[in-house]
Structures are given as structure tokens and as C-alpha cells.
Scaffold this motif. Structure first.
Motif, PDB file in Angstrom:
ATOM      1  N   SER A  79     142.125 -52.029 -84.778  1.00 38.90           N
ATOM      2  CA  SER A  79     142.212 -50.924 -83.832  1.00 38.90           C
ATOM      3  C   SER A  79     141.985 -51.527 -82.450  1.00 38.90           C
ATOM      4  N   LEU A  80     142.767 -51.073 -81.498  1.00 39.12           N
ATOM      5  CA  LEU A  80     142.700 -51.577 -80.137  1.00 39.12           C
ATOM      6  C   LEU A  80     142.357 -50.408 -79.228  1.00 39.12           C
ATOM      7  N   LYS A  81     141.260 -50.537 -78.486  1.00 37.07           N
ATOM      8  CA  LYS A  81     140.875 -49.499 -77.544  1.00 37.07           C
ATOM      9  C   LYS A  81     141.268 -49.965 -76.155  1.00 37.07           C
ATOM     10  N   LYS A  82     142.186 -49.254 -75.541  1.00 38.35           N
ATOM     11  CA  LYS A  82     142.668 -49.581 -74.203  1.00 38.35           C
ATOM     12  C   LYS A  82     141.921 -48.686 -73.216  1.00 38.35           C
ATOM     13  N   VAL A  83     141.088 -49.320 -72.382  1.00 40.85           N
ATOM     14  CA  VAL A  83     140.257 -48.593 -71.429  1.00 40.85           C
ATOM     15  C   VAL A  83     140.841 -48.738 -70.037  1.00 40.85           C
ATOM     16  N   ARG A  84     141.050 -47.610 -69.364  1.00 48.89           N
ATOM     17  CA  ARG A  84     141.530 -47.637 -67.981  1.00 48.89           C
ATOM     18  C   ARG A  84     140.383 -48.083 -67.084  1.00 48.89           C
ATOM     19  N   ILE A  85     140.602 -49.143 -66.318  1.00 45.50           N
ATOM     20  CA  ILE A  85     139.554 -49.622 -65.421  1.00 45.50           C
ATOM     21  C   ILE A  85     140.004 -49.556 -63.968  1.00 45.50           C
ATOM     22  N   ILE A  86     141.267 -49.701 -63.688  1.00 41.10           N
ATOM     23  CA  ILE A  86     141.713 -49.806 -62.306  1.00 41.10           C
ATOM     24  C   ILE A  86     142.479 -48.572 -61.824  1.00 41.10           C
ATOM     25  N   GLU A  87     143.397 -48.069 -62.597  1.00 41.39           N
ATOM     26  CA  GLU A  87     144.343 -47.031 -62.186  1.00 41.39           C
ATOM     27  C   GLU A  87     143.681 -45.742 -61.696  1.00 41.39           C
ATOM     28  N   GLY A  88     143.606 -45.559 -60.378  1.00 44.34           N
ATOM     29  CA  GLY A  88     143.175 -44.296 -59.795  1.00 44.34           C
ATOM     30  C   GLY A  88     141.768 -43.855 -60.105  1.00 44.34           C
ATOM     31  N   LEU A  89     140.866 -44.761 -60.414  1.00 40.16           N
ATOM     32  CA  LEU A  89     139.489 -44.392 -60.719  1.00 40.16           C
ATOM     33  C   LEU A  89     138.590 -44.586 -59.508  1.00 40.16           C
ATOM     34  N   SER A  90     137.563 -43.740 -59.402  1.00 45.02           N
ATOM     35  CA  SER A  90     136.552 -43.936 -58.365  1.00 45.02           C
ATOM     36  C   SER A  90     135.692 -45.136 -58.763  1.00 45.02           C
ATOM     37  N   ASP A  91     134.875 -45.606 -57.839  1.00 47.18           N
ATOM     38  CA  ASP A  91     133.990 -46.736 -58.143  1.00 47.18           C
ATOM     39  C   ASP A  91     133.063 -46.404 -59.310  1.00 47.18           C
ATOM     40  N   LYS A  92     132.539 -45.188 -59.346  1.00 42.12           N
ATOM     41  CA  LYS A  92     131.629 -44.771 -60.420  1.00 42.12           C
ATOM     42  C   LYS A  92     132.361 -44.721 -61.764  1.00 42.12           C
ATOM     43  N   GLU A  93     133.580 -44.185 -61.776  1.00 39.63           N
ATOM     44  CA  GLU A  93     134.360 -44.123 -63.019  1.00 39.63           C
ATOM     45  C   GLU A  93     134.708 -45.527 -63.500  1.00 39.63           C
ATOM     46  N   ARG A  94     135.040 -46.420 -62.581  1.00 38.60           N
ATOM     47  CA  ARG A  94     135.352 -47.808 -62.941  1.00 38.60           C
ATOM     48  C   ARG A  94     134.117 -48.479 -63.549  1.00 38.60           C
ATOM     49  N   GLU A  95     132.966 -48.255 -62.936  1.00 44.37           N
ATOM     50  CA  GLU A  95     131.711 -48.815 -63.454  1.00 44.37           C
ATOM     51  C   GLU A  95     131.415 -48.281 -64.852  1.00 44.37           C
ATOM     52  N   ASN A  96     131.633 -46.984 -65.065  1.00 45.55           N
ATOM     53  CA  ASN A  96     131.413 -46.384 -66.393  1.00 45.55           C
ATOM     54  C   ASN A  96     132.349 -46.986 -67.439  1.00 45.55           C
ATOM     55  N   SER A  97     133.601 -47.231 -67.070  1.00 51.06           N
ATOM     56  CA  SER A  97     134.568 -47.825 -67.999  1.00 51.06           C
ATOM     57  C   SER A  97     134.157 -49.237 -68.382  1.00 51.06           C
ATOM     58  N   ILE A  98     133.722 -50.022 -67.405  1.00 51.41           N
ATOM     59  CA  ILE A  98     133.278 -51.392 -67.678  1.00 51.41           C
ATOM     60  C   ILE A  98     132.024 -51.376 -68.541  1.00 51.41           C
ATOM     61  N   ASN A  99     131.114 -50.448 -68.273  1.00 54.10           N
ATOM     62  CA  ASN A  99     129.901 -50.332 -69.097  1.00 54.10           C
ATOM     63  C   ASN A  99     130.244 -49.976 -70.538  1.00 54.10           C
ATOM     64  N   GLU A 100     131.267 -49.158 -70.741  1.00 53.99           N
ATOM     65  CA  GLU A 100     131.685 -48.813 -72.104  1.00 53.99           C
ATOM     66  C   GLU A 100     132.130 -50.060 -72.868  1.00 53.99           C
ATOM     67  N   VAL A 101     132.883 -50.926 -72.206  1.00 58.49           N
ATOM     68  CA  VAL A 101     133.319 -52.176 -72.838  1.00 58.49           C
ATOM     69  C   VAL A 101     132.103 -53.035 -73.181  1.00 58.49           C
ATOM     70  N   ARG A 102     131.150 -53.132 -72.269  1.00 58.97           N
ATOM     71  CA  ARG A 102     129.929 -53.921 -72.521  1.00 58.97           C
ATOM     72  C   ARG A 102     129.130 -53.361 -73.699  1.00 58.97           C
ATOM     73  N   ILE A 103     129.029 -52.046 -73.763  1.00 55.04           N
ATOM     74  CA  ILE A 103     128.296 -51.410 -74.864  1.00 55.04           C
ATOM     75  C   ILE A 103     128.983 -51.699 -76.194  1.00 55.04           C
ATOM     76  N   LEU A 104     130.301 -51.552 -76.243  1.00 48.42           N
ATOM     77  CA  LEU A 104     131.030 -51.858 -77.484  1.00 48.42           C
ATOM     78  C   LEU A 104     130.802 -53.298 -77.918  1.00 48.42           C
ATOM     79  N   ALA A 105     130.788 -54.224 -76.949  1.00 46.89           N
ATOM     80  CA  ALA A 105     130.584 -55.640 -77.273  1.00 46.89           C
ATOM     81  C   ALA A 105     129.182 -55.903 -77.799  1.00 46.89           C
TER      82      ALA A 105
END
Length: 68
Positions: free
Chosen positions: A25-51
Motif C-alpha cells: 500500500s502506498l500513501k501519497k501525502v500532499r506536502i507542497i501543493e497549495g498548503l499553508s505552512d501549518k498544513e505542510r508541517e502537519n503533513s510532514i509530521n504524519e510521515v514522521r509518525i508513520l515511520a
């Protein structure tokens, strides 16, 4: 192969990895496209949590993250 689900910031797909011809299963997380700084940070944190998840019945094994 097919899309399994979708949320606000990500989509999950059933894929076959060419390297070993196994199904993943591949989870594709939007990190750049039209996100605010806070939303981008939340997306990156989600990847870190999964790892960082180990021995959880809902996550079989985390393999890698890619930025494209």
C-alpha cells in the motif's frame, strides 16, 4: 493497481513495486501543493509518525518515504 482511499491530505493506493514484484500500500501525502505552512508541517509530521510506528496491528511495516 487501484486507489483504496482518500483523505484531506493524502490518498492510499494498492501498488506492485517493480523492485521485488510484491504488493504494497502506498500513501501519497500532499506536502507542497497549495498548503499553508501549518498544513505542510502537519503533513510532514504524519510521515514522521508513520515511520516511527513499530509493532502496531494497523501498520504491518513501514518501508520508505520519497519526495517528488
Amino acid at each position: 493497481m487501484q486507489k483504496l482511499g482518500e483523505g484531506s491530505y493524502s490518498s492510499v493506493y494498492k501498488v506492485i513495486r517493480k523492485k521485488d514484484n510484491l504488493v504494497y500500500s502506498l500513501k501519497k501525502v500532499r506536502i507542497i501543493e497549495g498548503l499553508s505552512d501549518k498544513e505542510r508541517e502537519n503533513s510532514i509530521n504524519e510521515v514522521r509518525i508513520l515511520a516511527s510506528i513499530r509493532n502496531n496491528c494497523n501498520v504491518i511495516k513501514y518501508y520508505e518515504a520519497l519526495i517528488d
